[in-house]
Design a protein around this motif. Sequence first.
Motif, mmCIF file in Angstrom:
data_model
loop_
_atom_site.group_PDB
_atom_site.id
_atom_site.type_symbol
_atom_site.label_atom_id
_atom_site.label_comp_id
_atom_site.label_asym_id
_atom_site.label_seq_id
_atom_site.Cartn_x
_atom_site.Cartn_y
_atom_site.Cartn_z
ATOM 1 N N LEU A 41 0.826 -1.206 0.000
ATOM 2 C CA LEU A 41 0.000 0.000 0.000
ATOM 3 C C LEU A 41 0.861 1.258 0.000
ATOM 4 O O LEU A 41 1.810 1.368 0.784
ATOM 5 N N VAL A 42 0.538 2.201 -0.888
ATOM 6 C CA VAL A 42 1.104 3.548 -0.833
ATOM 7 C C VAL A 42 -0.063 4.480 -0.545
ATOM 8 O O VAL A 42 -0.924 4.716 -1.402
ATOM 9 N N LEU A 43 -0.120 4.978 0.686
ATOM 10 C CA LEU A 43 -1.227 5.822 1.125
ATOM 11 C C LEU A 43 -0.786 7.275 1.207
ATOM 12 O O LEU A 43 0.377 7.568 1.499
ATOM 13 N N GLY A 44 -1.715 8.172 0.955
ATOM 14 C CA GLY A 44 -1.391 9.594 1.074
ATOM 15 C C GLY A 44 -2.642 10.431 0.910
ATOM 16 O O GLY A 44 -3.616 10.003 0.277
ATOM 17 N N ARG A 45 -2.619 11.610 1.485
ATOM 18 C CA ARG A 45 -3.755 12.516 1.329
ATOM 19 C C ARG A 45 -3.858 12.987 -0.114
ATOM 20 O O ARG A 45 -2.906 12.911 -0.891
ATOM 21 N N LYS A 46 -5.000 13.482 -0.462
ATOM 22 C CA LYS A 46 -5.191 14.075 -1.778
ATOM 23 C C LYS A 46 -4.140 15.169 -1.960
ATOM 24 O O LYS A 46 -3.988 16.043 -1.117
ATOM 25 N N GLY A 47 -3.416 15.115 -3.064
ATOM 26 C CA GLY A 47 -2.396 16.121 -3.318
ATOM 27 C C GLY A 47 -1.029 15.788 -2.763
ATOM 28 O O GLY A 47 -0.094 16.580 -2.901
ATOM 29 N N ALA A 48 -0.887 14.608 -2.147
ATOM 30 C CA ALA A 48 0.411 14.248 -1.549
ATOM 31 C C ALA A 48 1.421 13.799 -2.585
ATOM 32 O O ALA A 48 2.617 13.755 -2.308
ATOM 33 N N GLY A 49 0.961 13.416 -3.778
ATOM 34 C CA GLY A 49 1.894 13.045 -4.842
ATOM 35 C C GLY A 49 1.885 11.582 -5.235
ATOM 36 O O GLY A 49 2.847 11.100 -5.837
ATOM 37 N N LYS A 50 0.801 10.864 -4.944
ATOM 38 C CA LYS A 50 0.745 9.425 -5.265
ATOM 39 C C LYS A 50 0.842 9.185 -6.767
ATOM 40 O O LYS A 50 1.591 8.315 -7.224
ATOM 41 N N PHE A 271 -1.926 2.313 -4.968
ATOM 42 C CA PHE A 271 -1.812 3.723 -4.605
ATOM 43 C C PHE A 271 -3.219 4.218 -4.255
ATOM 44 O O PHE A 271 -4.115 4.210 -5.103
ATOM 45 N N LEU A 272 -3.409 4.646 -3.012
ATOM 46 C CA LEU A 272 -4.761 4.939 -2.547
ATOM 47 C C LEU A 272 -4.769 6.120 -1.594
ATOM 48 O O LEU A 272 -3.862 6.276 -0.775
ATOM 49 N N ARG A 273 -5.813 6.940 -1.709
ATOM 50 C CA ARG A 273 -5.959 8.069 -0.797
ATOM 51 C C ARG A 273 -6.153 7.573 0.627
ATOM 52 O O ARG A 273 -6.927 6.648 0.883
ATOM 53 N N GLU A 274 -5.469 8.220 1.553
ATOM 54 C CA GLU A 274 -5.527 7.818 2.952
ATOM 55 C C GLU A 274 -6.935 7.957 3.519
ATOM 56 O O GLU A 274 -7.392 7.117 4.297
ATOM 57 N N ASP A 275 -7.650 9.015 3.127
ATOM 58 C CA ASP A 275 -9.000 9.237 3.651
ATOM 59 C C ASP A 275 -9.954 8.135 3.197
ATOM 60 O O ASP A 275 -10.852 7.733 3.934
ATOM 61 N N ILE A 276 -9.762 7.628 1.964
ATOM 62 C CA ILE A 276 -10.614 6.552 1.465
ATOM 63 C C ILE A 276 -10.281 5.242 2.177
ATOM 64 O O ILE A 276 -11.179 4.502 2.599
ATOM 65 N N PHE A 277 -8.994 4.960 2.334
ATOM 66 C CA PHE A 277 -8.598 3.740 3.038
ATOM 67 C C PHE A 277 -9.209 3.697 4.437
ATOM 68 O O PHE A 277 -9.626 2.628 4.909
ATOM 69 N N SER A 278 -9.285 4.855 5.094
ATOM 70 C CA SER A 278 -9.757 4.896 6.480
ATOM 71 C C SER A 278 -11.228 4.522 6.621
ATOM 72 O O SER A 278 -11.672 4.188 7.725
ATOM 73 N N VAL A 279 -12.012 4.566 5.531
ATOM 74 C CA VAL A 279 -13.438 4.249 5.635
ATOM 75 C C VAL A 279 -13.795 2.951 4.903
ATOM 76 O O VAL A 279 -14.966 2.624 4.732
ATOM 77 N N LEU A 280 -12.796 2.181 4.467
ATOM 78 C CA LEU A 280 -13.080 0.907 3.820
ATOM 79 C C LEU A 280 -13.463 -0.141 4.868
ATOM 80 O O LEU A 280 -12.890 -0.165 5.960
ATOM 81 N N PRO A 281 -14.429 -1.004 4.549
ATOM 82 C CA PRO A 281 -14.861 -2.027 5.513
ATOM 83 C C PRO A 281 -13.885 -3.191 5.555
ATOM 84 O O PRO A 281 -14.155 -4.296 5.087
ATOM 85 N N LEU A 282 -12.709 -2.936 6.130
ATOM 86 C CA LEU A 282 -11.645 -3.935 6.180
ATOM 87 C C LEU A 282 -11.453 -4.454 7.598
ATOM 88 O O LEU A 282 -11.535 -3.681 8.565
ATOM 89 N N ASN A 283 -11.196 -5.744 7.707
ATOM 90 C CA ASN A 283 -10.785 -6.282 8.996
ATOM 91 C C ASN A 283 -9.320 -5.919 9.224
ATOM 92 O O ASN A 283 -8.509 -5.988 8.304
ATOM 93 N N ASP A 284 -9.000 -5.518 10.438
ATOM 94 C CA ASP A 284 -7.611 -5.199 10.801
ATOM 95 C C ASP A 284 -7.021 -4.101 9.913
ATOM 96 O O ASP A 284 -5.863 -4.185 9.483
ATOM 97 N N SER A 285 -7.816 -3.057 9.638
ATOM 98 C CA SER A 285 -7.312 -1.981 8.775
ATOM 99 C C SER A 285 -6.114 -1.275 9.401
ATOM 100 O O SER A 285 -5.183 -0.878 8.694
ATOM 101 N N ASN A 286 -6.122 -1.126 10.729
ATOM 102 C CA ASN A 286 -4.982 -0.487 11.388
ATOM 103 C C ASN A 286 -3.717 -1.327 11.233
ATOM 104 O O ASN A 286 -2.615 -0.798 11.029
ATOM 105 N N LYS A 287 -3.891 -2.642 11.319
ATOM 106 C CA LYS A 287 -2.751 -3.536 11.149
ATOM 107 C C LYS A 287 -2.214 -3.445 9.721
ATOM 108 O O LYS A 287 -0.995 -3.418 9.500
ATOM 109 N N LEU A 288 -3.110 -3.404 8.750
ATOM 110 C CA LEU A 288 -2.687 -3.271 7.355
ATOM 111 C C LEU A 288 -1.927 -1.976 7.140
ATOM 112 O O LEU A 288 -0.908 -1.930 6.457
ATOM 113 N N ARG A 289 -2.447 -0.887 7.723
ATOM 114 C CA ARG A 289 -1.798 0.416 7.566
ATOM 115 C C ARG A 289 -0.381 0.401 8.127
ATOM 116 O O ARG A 289 0.552 0.929 7.527
#
Length: 511
Positions: A41-50, A271-289
């Motif tokens: 995963l490459v996470l970043g806010r909108k405009g971070a340069g992904k 490559f995914l926006r961090e704000d979108i990743f934070s609201v995905l219905p994932l198990n163990d999302s914090n662990k993935l991050r």
Amino acid sequence: MNILDWINVGKVSAERDDDLVNYFYDNGVLRAVLASNSSFLVLGRKGAGKTAVFRYLQENPHEYLRDTDILVSLSFEDYNWKVHSLLRNTETADSLAYKQSWRFVILVEVIKAHVSRCKKDGVAVPTPIASAQKLLEKLFDHPLPSIYQLIGRKLLGLSKVKLPKAGLDLEEGNFDSLEVSGGEISFDEVESDNDIRTCLAQNIGNIISYMEKAIAQTTPCRYRTIICFDRVDEAWDDVSLEVSRRVLSGLVSAADSLTAKYSEIMRPIVFLREDIFSVLPLNDSNKLREDCGALLKWGRDDLFKLLIRRLSYFAELNGQPPVDDLEALFDKNEMRQRSKPPNYLLKRSMMRPRDMICFLSRTIDAMHDSVNDPFADTSNVFSQIAVEAIYQAESGYSEWLKQELLDEWSVQRPSIIQLLSAIQNHASTQFSRADLEAQLAKLEIEFTPAGMLDDLRFLFANSVIGFKIGDSTAWRYRCFYPSQGFIESDTYKVHDGLIRALNLKEPRDIA
């Protein structure tokens, strides 16, 4: 020489910047992901340069990859959400419903890439991979179509395929008993017929198992395939939000499972926006991050180096010496509150390249406007960047920053519109929780104590507001202090970059 004859910082949007490859600045996030066998995963806010990182990797893979690596880049136009929805497993959790369709996409790309590279290098294709390729070509034509075509009508045709019941012929690579019906089948036909959908899902599952087995039997593998997914959030809007959440969750789940099994053979990178990743219905999302991702974040020095690299490119392009000192470009050493011009720009950013590029670009535009002023008696000639132009550009930049924030969050958190309206109606840069609640009440917006605390936490997490710690006189915003957690405070202050757009005044000015 007039500085306006050469000065430029390039385009704000990486997708539209033809010169990006000439001044791309690498802050190390991609190398960090590739260095870890568990990261995808490459996470970043909108405009971070992904997208900038994605594009640069596409055009310069030799800087990051081994000679035996194969790069496959997939962007938004390669995806077909409608067909993904047909392949979902309705009996599993949301985070897994679309996992199967994405595993299929990734595995097909790995098989195709491996066969192509073997032929290019003049080496024998491993027998399991060759058999998998033969199966796919039996199903989808020879040569295999692009992933865009495959995920369209070609894939729907699998609902007419009859695989050998025992699967023995598949295992041995003999596909004579495989029946492929002619003719096309439409999306609507599959969507409306549960039997067809069941057959399609079963066939996909069998083929995935076959491809995975082929890849596992090829270990150790001569080549590693890097599959990069960018702009998967292009369909992130209020119309398709729920579907997009599940589809993207499926992509993350598929990438996670395949990376864990076959990291030396394939490396999906999302490559995914961090704000979108934070609201995905994932198990163990914090662990993935934490364990499987890298956050594309920037420090002061890196942002200044990024600007210097861009400015230097355009300077040398016009016969000027490269820029080596950002502060020396400005016509004054200090601005209001004794802030140096680069720091003034930085303080109004959210520590993202797009913010800095936009503000400086608008400053240069303001200088051009003064030169072209039809009512001026004389034309200005600038040897340096005018600090006065920064002030002139600030209102427009602030409106842009506000819109970026709304674009980032209005879909998954529409309450941000109400929160910004309440802050704007308060009219002051500083406010208390009670002040915000009073303004929300005036707007007839319902809230609860727990909900209000969550809203404040959300505003801080996105650097809309900051607070002071103890006896400190400095305001702490998340963008400048990433490790700072939220703390309830008597007073909050709005980020300097949003003050103009919200038409706020300092408390002393209101009095």
